[in-house]
Motif scaffolding. Structure first.
Motif, PDB file in Angstrom:
ATOM      1  N   THR A   3       0.816  -1.220   0.000  1.00  0.00           N
ATOM      2  CA  THR A   3       0.000   0.000   0.000  1.00  0.00           C
ATOM      3  C   THR A   3       0.845   1.263   0.000  1.00  0.00           C
ATOM      4  N   ARG A   4       1.847   1.333   0.877  1.00  0.00           N
ATOM      5  CA  ARG A   4       2.641   2.561   0.983  1.00  0.00           C
ATOM      6  C   ARG A   4       3.403   2.887  -0.299  1.00  0.00           C
ATOM      7  N   PRO A   5       4.124   1.917  -0.927  1.00  0.00           N
ATOM      8  CA  PRO A   5       4.810   2.237  -2.192  1.00  0.00           C
ATOM      9  C   PRO A   5       3.849   2.696  -3.288  1.00  0.00           C
ATOM     10  N   LEU A   6       2.664   2.095  -3.352  1.00  0.00           N
ATOM     11  CA  LEU A   6       1.689   2.497  -4.365  1.00  0.00           C
ATOM     12  C   LEU A   6       1.161   3.903  -4.092  1.00  0.00           C
ATOM     13  N   GLN A   7       0.971   4.230  -2.835  1.00  0.00           N
ATOM     14  CA  GLN A   7       0.520   5.579  -2.488  1.00  0.00           C
ATOM     15  C   GLN A   7       1.566   6.616  -2.868  1.00  0.00           C
ATOM     16  N   LYS A  12       3.489  10.878  -6.627  1.00  0.00           N
ATOM     17  CA  LYS A  12       4.479  11.360  -7.601  1.00  0.00           C
ATOM     18  C   LYS A  12       3.857  11.534  -8.987  1.00  0.00           C
ATOM     19  N   LEU A  13       2.928  10.644  -9.360  1.00  0.00           N
ATOM     20  CA  LEU A  13       2.249  10.782 -10.655  1.00  0.00           C
ATOM     21  C   LEU A  13       1.416  12.053 -10.702  1.00  0.00           C
ATOM     22  N   LEU A  14       0.732  12.361  -9.618  1.00  0.00           N
ATOM     23  CA  LEU A  14      -0.074  13.589  -9.567  1.00  0.00           C
ATOM     24  C   LEU A  14       0.814  14.820  -9.705  1.00  0.00           C
ATOM     25  N   ASP A  18       1.760  17.923 -13.254  1.00  0.00           N
ATOM     26  CA  ASP A  18       1.990  19.370 -13.243  1.00  0.00           C
ATOM     27  C   ASP A  18       3.458  19.694 -13.486  1.00  0.00           C
ATOM     28  N   LEU A  19       4.211  18.695 -14.008  1.00  0.00           N
ATOM     29  CA  LEU A  19       5.641  18.826 -14.285  1.00  0.00           C
ATOM     30  C   LEU A  19       6.434  19.217 -13.047  1.00  0.00           C
ATOM     31  N   ASP A  20       6.024  18.688 -11.919  1.00  0.00           N
ATOM     32  CA  ASP A  20       6.757  18.901 -10.670  1.00  0.00           C
ATOM     33  C   ASP A  20       7.637  17.675 -10.441  1.00  0.00           C
ATOM     34  N   PHE A  21       8.944  17.829 -10.693  1.00  0.00           N
ATOM     35  CA  PHE A  21       9.874  16.709 -10.577  1.00  0.00           C
ATOM     36  C   PHE A  21      10.740  16.797  -9.319  1.00  0.00           C
ATOM     37  N   GLN A  22      10.348  17.633  -8.378  1.00  0.00           N
ATOM     38  CA  GLN A  22      11.138  17.768  -7.155  1.00  0.00           C
ATOM     39  C   GLN A  22      11.140  16.451  -6.387  1.00  0.00           C
ATOM     40  N   ASP A  23      12.242  16.201  -5.730  1.00  0.00           N
ATOM     41  CA  ASP A  23      12.453  14.905  -5.079  1.00  0.00           C
ATOM     42  C   ASP A  23      12.685  15.093  -3.592  1.00  0.00           C
ATOM     43  N   GLU A  24      11.629  15.496  -2.877  1.00  0.00           N
ATOM     44  CA  GLU A  24      11.768  15.648  -1.435  1.00  0.00           C
ATOM     45  C   GLU A  24      12.010  14.283  -0.794  1.00  0.00           C
ATOM     46  N   GLY A  25      13.030  14.222   0.024  1.00  0.00           N
ATOM     47  CA  GLY A  25      13.327  12.989   0.725  1.00  0.00           C
ATOM     48  C   GLY A  25      14.156  11.995  -0.064  1.00  0.00           C
ATOM     49  N   GLY A  26      14.449  12.285  -1.344  1.00  0.00           N
ATOM     50  CA  GLY A  26      15.308  11.421  -2.130  1.00  0.00           C
ATOM     51  C   GLY A  26      14.664  10.139  -2.615  1.00  0.00           C
ATOM     52  N   TYR A  27      13.314  10.067  -2.613  1.00  0.00           N
ATOM     53  CA  TYR A  27      12.624   8.846  -3.035  1.00  0.00           C
ATOM     54  C   TYR A  27      12.920   8.511  -4.491  1.00  0.00           C
ATOM     55  N   LEU A  28      12.846   9.507  -5.377  1.00  0.00           N
ATOM     56  CA  LEU A  28      13.091   9.254  -6.799  1.00  0.00           C
ATOM     57  C   LEU A  28      14.549   8.852  -7.041  1.00  0.00           C
ATOM     58  N   ALA A  29      15.470   9.476  -6.314  1.00  0.00           N
ATOM     59  CA  ALA A  29      16.886   9.127  -6.472  1.00  0.00           C
ATOM     60  C   ALA A  29      17.121   7.670  -6.102  1.00  0.00           C
ATOM     61  N   ARG A  30      16.440   7.191  -5.069  1.00  0.00           N
ATOM     62  CA  ARG A  30      16.601   5.784  -4.671  1.00  0.00           C
ATOM     63  C   ARG A  30      16.049   4.847  -5.736  1.00  0.00           C
ATOM     64  N   LEU A  31      14.923   5.224  -6.332  1.00  0.00           N
ATOM     65  CA  LEU A  31      14.379   4.406  -7.414  1.00  0.00           C
ATOM     66  C   LEU A  31      15.314   4.408  -8.615  1.00  0.00           C
ATOM     67  N   GLN A  32      15.917   5.574  -8.908  1.00  0.00           N
ATOM     68  CA  GLN A  32      16.873   5.658 -10.017  1.00  0.00           C
ATOM     69  C   GLN A  32      18.049   4.715  -9.798  1.00  0.00           C
TER      70      GLN A  32
END
Length: 223
Positions: A3-7, A12-14, A18-32
């Motif tokens: 549930t938490r990863p899907l949320q 992030k999709l929402l 709006d073309l908001d690619f900011q990565d608060e907390g580094g979540y996207l960097a970890r996925l990268q």
């Protein structure tokens, strides 16, 4: 575990819509880096999201962000050939004597550095004043900027003029920076005109671009 990863992906999709690619907390960097869920199907979704995010972010560098945002948000007109009559302000901002610049900067890295700094600063300025960069021109190097299309902009004539003055001031600051680095000085020419044009997606079904057509475009380019 599910549930938490899907949320987080949903959130992030929402934001990406709006073309908001900011990565608060580094979540996207970890996925990268490949730090995905241990659950296979969730990990597939995470990797698919990163691919979509990277592609959308790159796309927004080549196409006006407003156009990309409309496409991502499902605006049907944004993906089809269409034009409408708009009262717009157009700016052509070009580097003066660009051929001389090529001669003075024979090293590609120096040439690219100067152009990168010029485009970065000038693009930021027009965006501050609600302008949309329609095209990064190469011969001569410069910017084609629109106000009041595709989105409505109040007082667009005044904002374009304010942006031009800010560009002139910024060019003086940039030249000081270039002088300290032993690089040549740049001069810019700016032409602005306001009038009715046909504005929208131009081209064919396979290839199209956002732009404007009309006499105001020709006049602005010659000023």
């Amino acid at each position: 575990l599910v549930t938490r990863p899907l949320q987080r992906l949903r959130d992030k999709l929402l934001k990406m819509a709006d073309l908001d690619f900011q990565d608060e907390g580094g979540y996207l960097a970890r996925l990268q880096r490949g730090e995905t869920s241990q659950i296979r199907d969730v990990a597939k979704l995470q990797r698919a999201f990163i691919s979509l995010k990277n592609g959308t972010e790159a796309f927004s560098r080549f196409v006006p962000e407003t156009v990309v945002r409309n496409i991502v948000q499902g605006d049907q007109r944004a993906t089809k050939l269409n034009v409408s009559r708009r009262y717009v302000t157009i700016m052509f901002s070009k580097i003066h004597d660009a051929s001389r610049l090529s001669e003075l900067l024979p090293q590609p890295k120096d040439f690219l550095h100067v152009l990168k700094r010029y485009f970065s600063v000038m693009t930021r300025i027009v965006e501050i004043y609600d302008g949309v960069v329609g095209e990064i021109m190469t011969e001569p190097p410069g910017l084609l900027v629109f106000w009041n299309t595709p989105l409505t902009v109040q007082d667009h004539e005044a904002k374009a003029c304010a942006a031009a003055l800010a560009q002139k001031h910024a060019m003086c600051m940039l030249n000081q920076e270039f002088a300290q680095d032993g690089l040549p000085q740049l001069g810019i020419h700016i032409g602005i005109h306001t009038g009715f044009v046909r504005s929208g997606n131009l081209g064919c079904e396979k290839k199209m671009k956002f732009g404007c057509l009309g006499d105001p475009m020709n006049l602005a380019s010659r000023l």
